[in-house]
Motif scaffolding. Structure first.
Motif, PDB file in Angstrom:
ATOM      1  N   PHE A 167       0.840  -1.188   0.000  1.00 43.45           N
ATOM      2  CA  PHE A 167       0.000   0.000   0.000  1.00 43.45           C
ATOM      3  C   PHE A 167       0.879   1.243   0.000  1.00 43.45           C
ATOM      4  CE2 PHE A 167      -2.466  -3.328   2.127  1.00 43.45           C
ATOM      5  CZ  PHE A 167      -3.640  -3.301   1.379  1.00 43.45           C
ATOM      6  N   GLY A 168       0.251   2.380  -0.267  1.00 45.84           N
ATOM      7  CA  GLY A 168       0.977   3.642  -0.322  1.00 45.84           C
ATOM      8  C   GLY A 168       0.886   4.435   0.965  1.00 45.84           C
ATOM      9  N   LYS A 169       1.006   5.739   0.862  1.00 44.33           N
ATOM     10  CA  LYS A 169       1.006   6.632   2.027  1.00 44.33           C
ATOM     11  C   LYS A 169      -0.390   6.855   2.585  1.00 44.33           C
ATOM     12  CE  LYS A 169       5.384   7.598   2.367  1.00 44.33           C
ATOM     13  NZ  LYS A 169       6.153   7.197   3.580  1.00 44.33           N
ATOM     14  N   ASN A 170      -1.413   6.584   1.773  1.00 48.25           N
ATOM     15  CA  ASN A 170      -2.786   6.745   2.230  1.00 48.25           C
ATOM     16  C   ASN A 170      -3.521   5.425   2.005  1.00 48.25           C
ATOM     17  OD1 ASN A 170      -4.775   8.926   3.180  1.00 48.25           O
ATOM     18  ND2 ASN A 170      -5.906   7.923   1.525  1.00 48.25           N
ATOM     19  N   ILE A 171      -4.077   4.854   3.081  1.00 48.97           N
ATOM     20  CA  ILE A 171      -4.732   3.546   2.996  1.00 48.97           C
ATOM     21  C   ILE A 171      -6.173   3.671   3.486  1.00 48.97           C
ATOM     22  CG2 ILE A 171      -4.641   1.119   3.667  1.00 48.97           C
ATOM     23  CD1 ILE A 171      -1.680   1.545   4.389  1.00 48.97           C
ATOM     24  N   ASN A 172      -7.121   3.362   2.620  1.00 51.50           N
ATOM     25  CA  ASN A 172      -8.534   3.343   2.994  1.00 51.50           C
ATOM     26  C   ASN A 172      -8.981   1.901   3.169  1.00 51.50           C
ATOM     27  OD1 ASN A 172      -8.735   6.143   2.781  1.00 51.50           O
ATOM     28  ND2 ASN A 172      -9.331   6.064   0.636  1.00 51.50           N
ATOM     29  N   ILE A 173      -9.431   1.573   4.372  1.00 54.11           N
ATOM     30  CA  ILE A 173      -9.859   0.209   4.696  1.00 54.11           C
ATOM     31  C   ILE A 173     -11.328   0.237   5.104  1.00 54.11           C
ATOM     32  CG2 ILE A 173      -8.930   0.461   7.046  1.00 54.11           C
ATOM     33  CD1 ILE A 173      -8.338  -2.565   6.971  1.00 54.11           C
ATOM     34  N   PHE A 174     -12.109  -0.746   4.633  1.00 54.86           N
ATOM     35  CA  PHE A 174     -13.565  -0.650   4.685  1.00 54.86           C
ATOM     36  C   PHE A 174     -14.192  -1.974   5.077  1.00 54.86           C
ATOM     37  CE2 PHE A 174     -17.501  -0.712   1.783  1.00 54.86           C
ATOM     38  CZ  PHE A 174     -18.316  -0.068   2.710  1.00 54.86           C
ATOM     39  N   ASP A 175     -15.226  -1.893   5.935  1.00 56.74           N
ATOM     40  CA  ASP A 175     -16.057  -3.050   6.250  1.00 56.74           C
ATOM     41  C   ASP A 175     -17.518  -2.639   6.073  1.00 56.74           C
ATOM     42  OD1 ASP A 175     -17.491  -5.164   7.263  1.00 56.74           O
ATOM     43  OD2 ASP A 175     -16.159  -5.522   8.957  1.00 56.74           O
ATOM     44  N   PRO A 176     -18.199  -3.144   5.040  1.00 56.91           N
ATOM     45  CA  PRO A 176     -19.587  -2.753   4.780  1.00 56.91           C
ATOM     46  C   PRO A 176     -20.594  -3.364   5.740  1.00 56.91           C
ATOM     47  CG  PRO A 176     -18.883  -4.397   3.193  1.00 56.91           C
ATOM     48  CD  PRO A 176     -17.672  -4.046   4.002  1.00 56.91           C
ATOM     49  N   PRO A 196       3.824   2.366   9.481  1.00 61.06           N
ATOM     50  CA  PRO A 196       3.647   3.317  10.589  1.00 61.06           C
ATOM     51  C   PRO A 196       3.514   4.774  10.148  1.00 61.06           C
ATOM     52  CG  PRO A 196       5.914   2.527  10.495  1.00 61.06           C
ATOM     53  CD  PRO A 196       5.130   1.677   9.554  1.00 61.06           C
ATOM     54  N   ASN A 197       4.038   5.119   8.993  1.00 64.59           N
ATOM     55  CA  ASN A 197       3.992   6.503   8.524  1.00 64.59           C
ATOM     56  C   ASN A 197       2.850   6.770   7.554  1.00 64.59           C
ATOM     57  OD1 ASN A 197       6.374   7.185   9.984  1.00 64.59           O
ATOM     58  ND2 ASN A 197       7.621   6.265   8.366  1.00 64.59           N
ATOM     59  N   SER A 198       2.051   5.751   7.262  1.00 66.73           N
ATOM     60  CA  SER A 198       0.920   5.927   6.348  1.00 66.73           C
ATOM     61  C   SER A 198      -0.294   6.457   7.103  1.00 66.73           C
ATOM     62  CB  SER A 198       0.566   4.600   5.667  1.00 66.73           C
ATOM     63  OG  SER A 198       1.560   4.216   4.752  1.00 66.73           O
ATOM     64  N   ASN A 199      -1.127   7.164   6.384  1.00 66.37           N
ATOM     65  CA  ASN A 199      -2.392   7.650   6.926  1.00 66.37           C
ATOM     66  C   ASN A 199      -3.450   6.581   6.648  1.00 66.37           C
ATOM     67  OD1 ASN A 199      -4.254   9.641   8.030  1.00 66.37           O
ATOM     68  ND2 ASN A 199      -5.026   9.815   5.936  1.00 66.37           N
TER      69      ASN A 199
END
Length: 404
Positions: A167-176, A196-199
Motif C-alpha cells: 500500500f501507499g502513504k494513504n490507505i482506505n480500509i472498509f467493512d460494509p 507506521p507513517n501511512s495515513n
C-alpha cells in the motif's frame, strides 16, 4: 477468571437485560487511560501501541469516581468544542450504553459498583479484544444482537494476510457490515505496524446503531479522527465514501443476501476478504456471481476454515480473497494510449476477445502511421504480458483445513 465466568457474575449484578452498560464502563476506562497517556506525551499516532498495556490502565475505583469522570469529560468537551459537540458525544455514548448505566445508577448503584470492581480487578489486562469478547459473551444468546460475531482467531488470520499486501502513504480500509469492528480492528493494527507513517482511514457501515456506536468508539481509541462509521443499509445507500484500497467483511447469512454482498464488494475494485458460508462454492444461488468472478480472474484464494469457529452456529465457512480487477487494468492501458478498445462481454470467452481487440488496435494504428510500428509492437508485447498475468491470476482453489 474466564470471560464466560466474568460475564455470568456481571449479569448477576444488573437488573436490566441491556448489557451495553458493561460495554460503556469498559470502554470509558480505556478512554480515560488514553487521556492519561496523551498527557504523558505519547503521541496520538502511537497510542495503538500502548492502549492495551496493563501498565497504562486507569482504574475507575468507585461509582462516585466514575460519575465524576463522566461529568468532567463532558464539561471539558463543552468548554473546548461547545454545547452542540458535547451533545453529539453524549448521544453517541448513550448508544454505547451510558443511558443504561445512568438508569442503573438510579436504581441499582451497588450493582454498578460491583461491576466497576470486577472490571478494575479481574478483567486484566483490559484490552479492546476483551471488550469484544465480553460483549459477545453477554449477548451471545440474544439473536436480536448476535450476528455471528467474527472470532478473534479469524480476524487475526485475515490481518496477517492483509499485512503482506503493498500500500501507499494513504490507505482506505472498509467493512460494509462492520458490526462491533473486530475484523477491521485487527487489520488496522497490522497495517499500522507495517506502515507506521501511512495515513490509515477506517470506513464502515452497519444497520444497527448500537454496533455503529461500539465500533466507532473502540476504533477511535486507536485511530482518532480517521474513523468514519455510518448507520444504514450498505446495499441501498450511497455514503459518498472514497475509493477503497481494501475491504474486509463478514456479511449476514440469510436468504442468500451474502451473495448480494459479494456482488457489491466486487464492484469496489479493491483487494477484498469475505467470510462466507461454504455453500458459496457450490450453491445454485451463487452460481452467477461465482462464474463471473472466476471468468474475470478476481478470485485469488479460497481458504476452508475449521468447523465450529463461530458460536451458536455450525455453518461451515470459508475466506474468499478477491484481487483487483485485472481486466480493468487492460482497459485502462488501452484508454491511456488512445487505442480502440471495445467493452468486454463477460458472458463470452474473455481471452479470445482480448486477442481480437489487440489485433484490431495494431491493424488500425499501423494504417494511420506506419512509423509507429515499432512502438506498437512494444505495446503488443505489453498487452500480451498483461494477458499472461491475467491467465496466471486464475489460481486453483486453496483448501487449508488448518487455517485459523
Amino acid at each position: 477468571m474466564t470471560i464466560t465466568n466474568l460475564a455470568k457474575r456481571i449479569k448477576e449484578n444488573l437488573t436490566t437485560k441491556d448489557f451495553t452498560a458493561v460495554c460503556f464502563i469498559a470502554y470509558f476506562k480505556l478512554h480515560l487511560s488514553k487521556g492519561m497517556m496523551l498527557k504523558r506525551g505519547i503521541s496520538q499516532n502511537e497510542i495503538y501501541k500502548y492502549i492495551n498495556n496493563e501498565e497504562n490502565s486507569f482504574n475507575l475505583k468507585s461509582v462516585k469516581n466514575f460519575e465524576a469522570h463522566i461529568r468532567n469529560e463532558l464539561n471539558e468537551l463543552n468548554n473546548i468544542y461547545g454545547f452542540r459537540f458535547k451533545s453529539m458525544v453524549k448521544s453517541k455514548w448513550d448508544n454505547l450504553g451510558l443511558s443504561v448505566v445512568e438508569e442503573q445508577l438510579q436504581t441499582n448503584k451497588n450493582g454498578i459498583q460491583n461491576i466497576i470492581e470486577i472490571i478494575d480487578k479481574e478483567l486484566q489486562p483490559l484490552t479492546i479484544d476483551s471488550i469484544f469478547d465480553l460483549f459477545e459473551e453477554l449477548n451471545g444468546s440474544d439473536r436480536g444482537l448476535n450476528d455471528f460475531f467474527t472470532p478473534e482467531s479469524i480476524s487475526k488470520f485475515i490481518s496477517k494476510i492483509v499485512g503482506t499486501k503493498k500500500f501507499g502513504k494513504n490507505i482506505n480500509i472498509f467493512d460494509p457490515t462492520i458490526g462491533m469492528g473486530r475484523l477491521i480492528y485487527h487489520s488496522f493494527m497490522e497495517l499500522k505496524e507495517r506502515y507506521p507513517n501511512s495515513n490509515i482511514n477506517i470506513f464502515g457501515i452497519d444497520l444497527n446503531k448500537r454496533f455503529v456506536a461500539i465500533s466507532e468508539a473502540l476504533l477511535n481509541l486507536v485511530n482518532n479522527q480517521n474513523v468514519f462509521i455510518e448507520e444504514g443499509n450498505t446495499l441501498k445507500n450511497d455514503f459518498g465514501f472514497p475509493q477503497m484500497d481494501i475491504c474486509i467483511s463478514n456479511p449476514p447469512y440469510e436468504k442468500g443476501i451474502e451473495y448480494t454482498f459479494v456482488e457489491y464488494v466486487k464492484n469496489l475494485h479493491c483487494k477484498s476478504f469475505l467470510i462466507l458460508p461454504n455453500a458459496f462454492t457450490f450453491h445454485k444461488n451463487a452460481e452467477k456471481i461465482r462464474k463471473e468472478l472466476m471468468n474475470r480472474g478476481l478470485i485469488k484464494t479460497i481458504i476452508q476454515l475449521p468447523e465450529k469457529l463461530f458460536k451458536n452456529t455450525n455453518i461451515q465457512t470459508i475466506i474468499v480473497e478477491l484481487d483487483n480487477d485485472p481486466l480493468m487494468k487492460l482497459e485502462k492501458l488501452a484508454i491511456d494510449n488512445k487505442l480502440l478498445f471495445k467493452k468486454i462481454d463477460y458472458s463470452k470467452d474473455v481471452k479470445t476477445q482480448i486477442k481480437e481487440f489487440e489485433e484490431e488496435v495494431i491493424k488500425k494504428e499501423c494504417k494511420e502511421n506506419t512509423k509507429r510500428e515499432i512502438n506498437l509492437l512494444e505495446l503488443r508485447n505489453k498487452i500480451a504480458n498483461d494477458l499472461e498475468k491475467l491467465s496466471n491470476s486464475i489460481k486453483p482453489i486453496l483448501l487449508d483445513n488448518e487455517a485459523s
